[in-house]
Design a protein around this motif. Sequence first.
Motif, PDB file in Angstrom:
ATOM      1  N   VAL A  35       0.720  -1.078   0.066  1.00  0.00           N
ATOM      2  CA  VAL A  35       0.195   0.071  -0.045  1.00  0.00           C
ATOM      3  C   VAL A  35       1.073   1.301   0.187  1.00  0.00           C
ATOM      4  O   VAL A  35       1.724   1.505   0.954  1.00  0.00           O
ATOM      5  CB  VAL A  35      -0.904   0.123   1.225  1.00  0.00           C
ATOM      6  CG1 VAL A  35      -1.810   1.226   1.142  1.00  0.00           C
ATOM      7  CG2 VAL A  35      -1.863  -1.043   1.308  1.00  0.00           C
ATOM      8  N   TYR A  65      10.860  -3.764  -2.314  1.00  0.00           N
ATOM      9  CA  TYR A  65      11.534  -4.843  -1.313  1.00  0.00           C
ATOM     10  C   TYR A  65      13.240  -4.571  -1.431  1.00  0.00           C
ATOM     11  O   TYR A  65      13.581  -5.274  -0.489  1.00  0.00           O
ATOM     12  CB  TYR A  65      11.384  -6.206  -1.986  1.00  0.00           C
ATOM     13  CG  TYR A  65       9.899  -6.810  -1.822  1.00  0.00           C
ATOM     14  CD1 TYR A  65       9.517  -7.261  -0.539  1.00  0.00           C
ATOM     15  CD2 TYR A  65       8.954  -6.520  -2.779  1.00  0.00           C
ATOM     16  CE1 TYR A  65       7.843  -7.473  -0.314  1.00  0.00           C
ATOM     17  CE2 TYR A  65       7.604  -7.006  -2.799  1.00  0.00           C
ATOM     18  CZ  TYR A  65       7.190  -7.485  -1.622  1.00  0.00           C
ATOM     19  OH  TYR A  65       5.752  -7.886  -1.387  1.00  0.00           O
ATOM     20  N   ALA A  78       2.734  -9.813   6.139  1.00  0.00           N
ATOM     21  CA  ALA A  78       2.141  -9.771   4.810  1.00  0.00           C
ATOM     22  C   ALA A  78       0.930 -10.795   4.725  1.00  0.00           C
ATOM     23  O   ALA A  78       1.223 -11.880   4.992  1.00  0.00           O
ATOM     24  CB  ALA A  78       3.051  -9.908   3.813  1.00  0.00           C
ATOM     25  N   GLY A  79      -0.050 -10.380   4.272  1.00  0.00           N
ATOM     26  CA  GLY A  79      -1.170 -11.337   4.192  1.00  0.00           C
ATOM     27  C   GLY A  79      -2.502 -10.664   4.696  1.00  0.00           C
ATOM     28  O   GLY A  79      -2.472  -9.693   5.236  1.00  0.00           O
ATOM     29  N   PRO A  81      -5.856 -10.949   7.243  1.00  0.00           N
ATOM     30  CA  PRO A  81      -6.055 -11.520   8.326  1.00  0.00           C
ATOM     31  C   PRO A  81      -7.538 -12.399   8.349  1.00  0.00           C
ATOM     32  O   PRO A  81      -8.273 -11.804   7.257  1.00  0.00           O
ATOM     33  CB  PRO A  81      -6.298 -10.526   9.397  1.00  0.00           C
ATOM     34  CG  PRO A  81      -6.271  -9.190   8.698  1.00  0.00           C
ATOM     35  CD  PRO A  81      -6.025  -9.635   7.268  1.00  0.00           C
ATOM     36  N   ILE A  98       0.632 -14.279  -1.707  1.00  0.00           N
ATOM     37  CA  ILE A  98       1.251 -13.224  -1.078  1.00  0.00           C
ATOM     38  C   ILE A  98       2.838 -13.606  -0.878  1.00  0.00           C
ATOM     39  O   ILE A  98       3.927 -13.096  -1.161  1.00  0.00           O
ATOM     40  CB  ILE A  98       0.581 -12.562   0.010  1.00  0.00           C
ATOM     41  CG1 ILE A  98      -0.552 -11.713  -0.554  1.00  0.00           C
ATOM     42  CG2 ILE A  98       1.584 -11.376   0.673  1.00  0.00           C
ATOM     43  CD1 ILE A  98      -1.539 -11.341   0.571  1.00  0.00           C
ATOM     44  N   LEU A 118       4.689 -14.831  10.594  1.00  0.00           N
ATOM     45  CA  LEU A 118       3.525 -14.787  11.277  1.00  0.00           C
ATOM     46  C   LEU A 118       2.434 -14.923  10.616  1.00  0.00           C
ATOM     47  O   LEU A 118       1.081 -15.044  11.049  1.00  0.00           O
ATOM     48  CB  LEU A 118       3.445 -13.220  12.174  1.00  0.00           C
ATOM     49  CG  LEU A 118       4.111 -13.190  13.356  1.00  0.00           C
ATOM     50  CD1 LEU A 118       5.636 -13.068  13.295  1.00  0.00           C
ATOM     51  CD2 LEU A 118       3.424 -11.850  14.030  1.00  0.00           C
ATOM     52  N   SER A 119       2.573 -14.710   9.217  1.00  0.00           N
ATOM     53  CA  SER A 119       1.267 -14.805   8.084  1.00  0.00           C
ATOM     54  C   SER A 119       0.676 -16.218   8.409  1.00  0.00           C
ATOM     55  O   SER A 119       1.368 -17.200   8.565  1.00  0.00           O
ATOM     56  CB  SER A 119       1.635 -14.668   6.856  1.00  0.00           C
ATOM     57  OG  SER A 119       2.457 -13.499   6.454  1.00  0.00           O
ATOM     58  N   ASN A 120      -0.701 -16.105   8.283  1.00  0.00           N
ATOM     59  CA  ASN A 120      -1.685 -17.530   8.198  1.00  0.00           C
ATOM     60  C   ASN A 120      -1.989 -18.314   7.015  1.00  0.00           C
ATOM     61  O   ASN A 120      -2.111 -17.245   6.246  1.00  0.00           O
ATOM     62  CB  ASN A 120      -2.812 -17.431   9.432  1.00  0.00           C
ATOM     63  CG  ASN A 120      -2.233 -17.318  10.643  1.00  0.00           C
ATOM     64  OD1 ASN A 120      -1.564 -18.195  11.349  1.00  0.00           O
ATOM     65  ND2 ASN A 120      -2.673 -16.492  11.880  1.00  0.00           N
ATOM     66  N   SER A 224      -7.702  -9.634  12.982  1.00  0.00           N
ATOM     67  CA  SER A 224      -7.374 -10.572  14.177  1.00  0.00           C
ATOM     68  C   SER A 224      -6.572  -9.982  15.113  1.00  0.00           C
ATOM     69  O   SER A 224      -6.003  -8.763  15.128  1.00  0.00           O
ATOM     70  CB  SER A 224      -6.905 -11.834  13.427  1.00  0.00           C
ATOM     71  OG  SER A 224      -5.802 -11.582  12.644  1.00  0.00           O
TER      72      SER A 224
HETATM   73  N1  APR Z   1       4.054  -7.427   0.363  1.00  0.00           N
HETATM   74  C1  APR Z   1       4.159  -6.758   1.499  1.00  0.00           C
HETATM   75  N2  APR Z   1       2.895  -6.386   2.330  1.00  0.00           N
HETATM   76  C2  APR Z   1       1.694  -6.940   1.787  1.00  0.00           C
HETATM   77  C3  APR Z   1       1.589  -7.818   0.848  1.00  0.00           C
HETATM   78  C4  APR Z   1       2.744  -8.097  -0.122  1.00  0.00           C
HETATM   79  N3  APR Z   1       2.843  -8.830  -1.188  1.00  0.00           N
HETATM   80  N4  APR Z   1       0.095  -8.153   0.460  1.00  0.00           N
HETATM   81  C5  APR Z   1      -0.314  -7.453   1.559  1.00  0.00           C
HETATM   82  N5  APR Z   1       0.357  -7.056   2.304  1.00  0.00           N
HETATM   83  C6  APR Z   1       0.130  -6.076   3.318  1.00  0.00           C
HETATM   84  C7  APR Z   1      -1.088  -5.495   3.448  1.00  0.00           C
HETATM   85  O1  APR Z   1      -1.056  -4.277   2.639  1.00  0.00           O
HETATM   86  C8  APR Z   1      -1.434  -5.310   4.880  1.00  0.00           C
HETATM   87  O2  APR Z   1      -0.864  -3.889   5.107  1.00  0.00           O
HETATM   88  O3  APR Z   1      -0.124  -6.840   4.706  1.00  0.00           O
HETATM   89  C9  APR Z   1      -0.443  -6.128   5.776  1.00  0.00           C
HETATM   90  C10 APR Z   1      -1.282  -7.021   6.697  1.00  0.00           C
HETATM   91  O4  APR Z   1      -1.939  -6.127   7.694  1.00  0.00           O
HETATM   92  P1  APR Z   1      -3.273  -6.234   8.136  1.00  0.00           P
HETATM   93  O5  APR Z   1      -4.525  -6.613   7.187  1.00  0.00           O
HETATM   94  O6  APR Z   1      -3.617  -5.227   9.391  1.00  0.00           O
HETATM   95  O7  APR Z   1      -3.242  -7.728   8.999  1.00  0.00           O
HETATM   96  P2  APR Z   1      -2.284  -8.252  10.351  1.00  0.00           P
HETATM   97  O8  APR Z   1      -3.517  -8.313  11.486  1.00  0.00           O
HETATM   98  O9  APR Z   1      -1.408  -7.523  10.572  1.00  0.00           O
HETATM   99  O10 APR Z   1      -2.119  -9.749  10.169  1.00  0.00           O
HETATM  100  C11 APR Z   1      -1.195  -9.892   9.098  1.00  0.00           C
HETATM  101  O11 APR Z   1      -0.758 -12.043  10.218  1.00  0.00           O
HETATM  102  O12 APR Z   1      -1.635 -13.105  11.997  1.00  0.00           O
HETATM  103  C12 APR Z   1      -1.383 -13.254  10.752  1.00  0.00           C
HETATM  104  O13 APR Z   1      -3.598 -14.057  10.082  1.00  0.00           O
HETATM  105  C13 APR Z   1      -2.790 -12.706  10.210  1.00  0.00           C
HETATM  106  O14 APR Z   1      -2.301 -13.570   7.767  1.00  0.00           O
HETATM  107  C14 APR Z   1      -2.572 -12.446   8.701  1.00  0.00           C
HETATM  108  C15 APR Z   1      -1.235 -11.657   8.926  1.00  0.00           C
END
Ligand code: APR
Length: 311
Positions: A35, A65, A78-79, A81, A98, A118-120, A224
């Motif tokens: 973003v 990156y 990244a990912g 929730p 992602i 940490l991503s799920n 989450s």
């Molecule tokens: N590269 C970098 N950032 C990315 C990419 C990418 N390719 N794709 C998505 N993102 C970013 C999104 O733009 C967003 O800002 O990842 C961020 C995720 O933030 P949130 O939506 O706020 O999610 P968050 O609560 O931080 O959780 C992230 O961790 O615990 C796990 O299940 C949860 O998979 C989720 C991840």
Amino acid sequence: MRKKIGLVGAGQIGGTLGFYIASKEMGDVVLVDVVEGMPQGKALDTYQSTPILGSDCQLVGSNDYKDLAGCDVIIITAGVPRKPGMSRDDLLDVNRKIMEAVASQIKEHAPKAFIIVLSNPLDIMVHLLHKITGFPKSQVVGMAGILDTARFRTFVSMETGYSVEDIYCMVLGGHGDTMVPLPRYSNIAGIPFTHFMSQETIDAIVERTRKGGGEIVALLKTGSAFYAPAAAAIQMAESYIKDKKRILPCAAYLEGEYGLHNIFMGVPVVIGAGGVEKVIELDLNEDEQKMLDESADHVRRLIADLENLMG
Ligand code: APR
């Protein structure tokens, strides 16, 4: 020289991580997100808190990156929730795309960094990152067990009234409903749980721990948990940066430990300057081993789904 910490994903957890790092003066930070403007804004805001915190850390945001070059540690959030009613597994298809992008970029730009995922769904995302990067198993780890045990510890403290500091808990297995909380390896100031609580109460706490993430998702409705997951990842990063050699439950690559092969599973590991330096094997009874095997089967089924999706 100051450490450089890369945060890939600058959302709820990523932003919180930046703040914890600045508060603890752990090193300089680069927040990378797709973003535009958001990681730059969060980095500048957090940077501007450092004079007040009395902490010398530089924080920058980026959409490239390449700026991960030179990172000592990278924490990946990244990912997407989950939303109420979803399991972590429902995120598989969207988050694997992602993770594919993120992993190949990290391989190119920061091949020496210690990576905390940490991503799920956690166990699958860390598996995928390990596979794409080809990094040594000591360099790649998933955050789950510290969070699950922190939830367990909090619930025990709520029940007994004793300090969270004196409550020690162990949880093995995948990060989901199949996790394996181990009351037998948990205690309050070295005294077994059964001294303080009935078996029925312990069982209820174990069940609440298993569903701990979902409880927060249902309350928040729009995302989450993020404070406790970020705190858990910081504990891992700190143990690496300071070579503390803490024993922490994390998702680590197993090659025969606990009878499991070629799979990331939550187990106690030693984290120090060498990354994941050692897996500690606990003696499990028949029931505990069975639960761990079932958790591993669940993770394997998801890995098979992942492979089907990737074609
Ligand atoms: N590269 C970098 N950032 C990315 C990419 C990418 N390719 N794709 C998505 N993102 C970013 C999104 O733009 C967003 O800002 O990842 C961020 C995720 O933030 P949130 O939506 O706020 O999610 P968050 O609560 O931080 O959780 C992230 O961790 O615990 C796990 O299940 C949860 O998979 C989720 C991840």
